[in-house]
Design a protein around this motif. Structure first.
Motif, PDB file in Angstrom:
ATOM      1  N   ARG A 278       0.909  -1.268  -0.068  1.00  0.00           N
ATOM      2  CA  ARG A 278      -0.056  -0.008   0.091  1.00  0.00           C
ATOM      3  C   ARG A 278       0.746   1.301   0.159  1.00  0.00           C
ATOM      4  N   ASP A 279       0.393   2.191  -0.679  1.00  0.00           N
ATOM      5  CA  ASP A 279       0.680   3.558  -0.551  1.00  0.00           C
ATOM      6  C   ASP A 279      -0.103   4.732  -0.740  1.00  0.00           C
ATOM      7  N   GLY A 280      -0.491   5.193   0.680  1.00  0.00           N
ATOM      8  CA  GLY A 280      -1.509   5.924   0.436  1.00  0.00           C
ATOM      9  C   GLY A 280      -2.838   5.224   0.341  1.00  0.00           C
ATOM     10  N   MET A 281      -3.937   5.659  -0.636  1.00  0.00           N
ATOM     11  CA  MET A 281      -4.910   4.985  -1.052  1.00  0.00           C
ATOM     12  C   MET A 281      -5.010   3.761  -2.057  1.00  0.00           C
ATOM     13  N   ASP A 282      -3.734   3.701  -2.751  1.00  0.00           N
ATOM     14  CA  ASP A 282      -3.061   3.021  -3.778  1.00  0.00           C
ATOM     15  C   ASP A 282      -2.711   1.674  -3.297  1.00  0.00           C
ATOM     16  N   THR A 283      -3.023   0.423  -3.895  1.00  0.00           N
ATOM     17  CA  THR A 283      -2.487  -0.876  -3.524  1.00  0.00           C
ATOM     18  C   THR A 283      -1.729  -1.321  -4.553  1.00  0.00           C
ATOM     19  N   SER A 337     -13.625   8.896  -1.204  1.00  0.00           N
ATOM     20  CA  SER A 337     -12.791   8.520  -2.561  1.00  0.00           C
ATOM     21  C   SER A 337     -12.135   7.114  -2.619  1.00  0.00           C
ATOM     22  N   THR A 338     -11.700   6.627  -3.486  1.00  0.00           N
ATOM     23  CA  THR A 338     -10.837   5.408  -3.482  1.00  0.00           C
ATOM     24  C   THR A 338      -9.719   5.303  -4.387  1.00  0.00           C
ATOM     25  N   GLY A 339      -8.736   4.818  -4.089  1.00  0.00           N
ATOM     26  CA  GLY A 339      -7.310   4.597  -4.679  1.00  0.00           C
ATOM     27  C   GLY A 339      -7.468   3.648  -5.795  1.00  0.00           C
ATOM     28  N   ASP A 340      -6.461   3.506  -6.489  1.00  0.00           N
ATOM     29  CA  ASP A 340      -6.287   2.565  -7.607  1.00  0.00           C
ATOM     30  C   ASP A 340      -5.495   1.411  -7.260  1.00  0.00           C
ATOM     31  N   HIS A 341      -5.753   0.346  -7.978  1.00  0.00           N
ATOM     32  CA  HIS A 341      -4.991  -0.870  -7.744  1.00  0.00           C
ATOM     33  C   HIS A 341      -3.849  -1.257  -8.942  1.00  0.00           C
ATOM     34  N   HIS A 342      -2.628  -1.469  -8.548  1.00  0.00           N
ATOM     35  CA  HIS A 342      -1.712  -1.699  -9.513  1.00  0.00           C
ATOM     36  C   HIS A 342      -1.123  -3.068  -9.574  1.00  0.00           C
TER      37      HIS A 342
END
Length: 401
Positions: A278-283, A337-342
């Motif tokens: 995880r980094d902030g809201m991104d996974t 809000s929601t982060g992105d998944h990479h």
């Protein structure tokens, strides 16, 4: 980009500073700008908050690592409530609590609790017998990644100091009462002269309270305060991250003599997950894909926080390529809000091949040209350039390679 000053510059220490150097620098600056020493000075107050915020980042290994890697952006983009930090900074109340947490005293005898205000009422430095507010307490708790992602409920079993139930906080047994200390005459302080100087200090006979108990309560030994078991329900919101502080109002140390209770601050530490990062809201996650799908293209199922989802793989995909799935990351604590998944793919070479697979692969390899391996071609071109340069240098120096 954040307009905040660099944390190391704020504290005046190098980026290689040890924990002790950071703490020493913070203590010096915090004492200089503390509001008690600069009443009404708004500039000093801002300096105090700035130095405290910088110290809160650098005093813990995990937050210092994140800051060193991403700077202030690590706490401003997708932040989950790191002690009030982020775009607006911390307020004075949080800064004072953090300062007291670092230098304010022993709290509950060196356990997981830390009194933000030095454990008043147990140290013998309180000079009033009227109602006084209980100390704020801190509890550090580890939670799993899943709890941080989706939220959870926890039950805390704590031992918290409050007014003794036997004597109702008086410290006196039975019908015995508290009496005015005859040594300090109820002032709680004694004064001694030393030449031109007068030294004021808490009365050693009454501990600074101005009162003594002839027949102490056996339950609290005359202290008027005792530890009591307490169970608390804690709701962990989805989206929290390491460093998030949950405030339980009125659940800290009990107030003395009828005073209100302090607050309990639960500081969260999220455990690493074996699959998701995880980094902030991104996974993020790494997923191996079969060789033939990487070559021909196709579709694979990849894991996300919300379950497996299909991912289209273009023909000729190379190992290390990252695909972004919008909106499938971590939700923020407010649910806005929601982060992105990479997903970073790797090429997995099959094992335990059947007998005829070797011949098939050999025939397949023979059918390919170097142009169909562009990355290998780039490496060979760079190597050729290096060899040519090496020969030129060897000719100029008269040496052979």
């Amino acid at each position: 980009m954040s307009k905040k000053r660099d944390c190391y510059d704020v504290l005046g220490v190098p980026r290689t500073a040890s924990d002790e150097q950071i703490k020493k620098a913070y203590r010096k600056l915090a004492m200089k700008y503390h509001p008690d020493r600069n009443p009404g000075d708004k500039e000093a107050e801002e300096k105090f908050k700035e130095t405290t915020e910088a110290y809160e980042i650098l005093c813990r290994v995990e937050t210092r690592q994140r800051y060193d890697q991403f700077g202030w952006e690590a706490f401003e983009r997708g932040r989950s409530g790191f002690g009030g930090m982020g775009g607006g900074g911390i307020d004075l109340e949080e800064a004072l609590r953090a300062f007291a947490s670092a230098f304010g005293g022993g709290g509950m005898g060196g356990g997981i609790f830390e009194s933000f205000f030095g454990g008043m009422g147990r140290s013998g430095t309180r000079h009033s017998t009227g109602p006084t507010r209980g100390a704020d307490l801190r509890y550090d708790m580890e939670i799993d990644f899943e709890e941080a992602a989706f939220g959870s409920k926890r039950e805390l079993s704590l031992q918290i100091v409050e007014d003794c139930r036997e004597c109702k906080g008086t410290g006196a047994a039975g019908n015995s009462k508290r009496e005015t200390c005859r040594h300090c005459r109820g002032q709680g302080m004694t004064i001694s002269s030393n030449g031109f100087f007068q030294v004021r200090q808490p009365c050693p006979h009454c501990g600074g309270t101005g009162e003594v108990v002839k027949t102490p309560c056996t339950a609290c030994h005359g202290e008027g305060r005792a530890k009591a078991a307490r169970k608390l329900e804690l709701s962990i919101p989805a989206g929290v991250d390491t460093g998030a502080r949950l405030r339980l109002t009125g659940k800290g140390e009990g107030g003395a003599h009828g005073g209100e209770a302090g607050d309990l601050f639960v500081v969260l530490h999220v455990r690493e997950h074996e699959l998701f990062k995880r980094d902030g809201m991104d996974t993020f996650c790494d997923v191996p894909i079969p060789f033939h799908i990487a070559a021909r293209g196709g579709e694979v199922q990849v894991p996300t926080l919300r379950g497996d989802v299909p991912l289209k793989i273009p023909a000729g995909t190379q190992g290390g390529k990252t695909f972004t799935l919008p909106g499938l990351g971590m939700s923020d604590v407010r649910g806005r809000s929601t982060g992105d998944h990479h997903v970073r793919v790797g090429i997995e070479v099959p094992v335990d091949l059947p007998r005829n697979a070797g011949d098939l692969l050999a025939a397949f390899g023979a059918s390919l040209t170097e142009a169909q391996h562009p990355q290998l071609g780039k490496v060979r071109k760079k190597a050729k350039k290096f060899y040519e340069r090496r020969e030129v240098m060897a000719s100029a120096t008269g040496k052979t390679s």
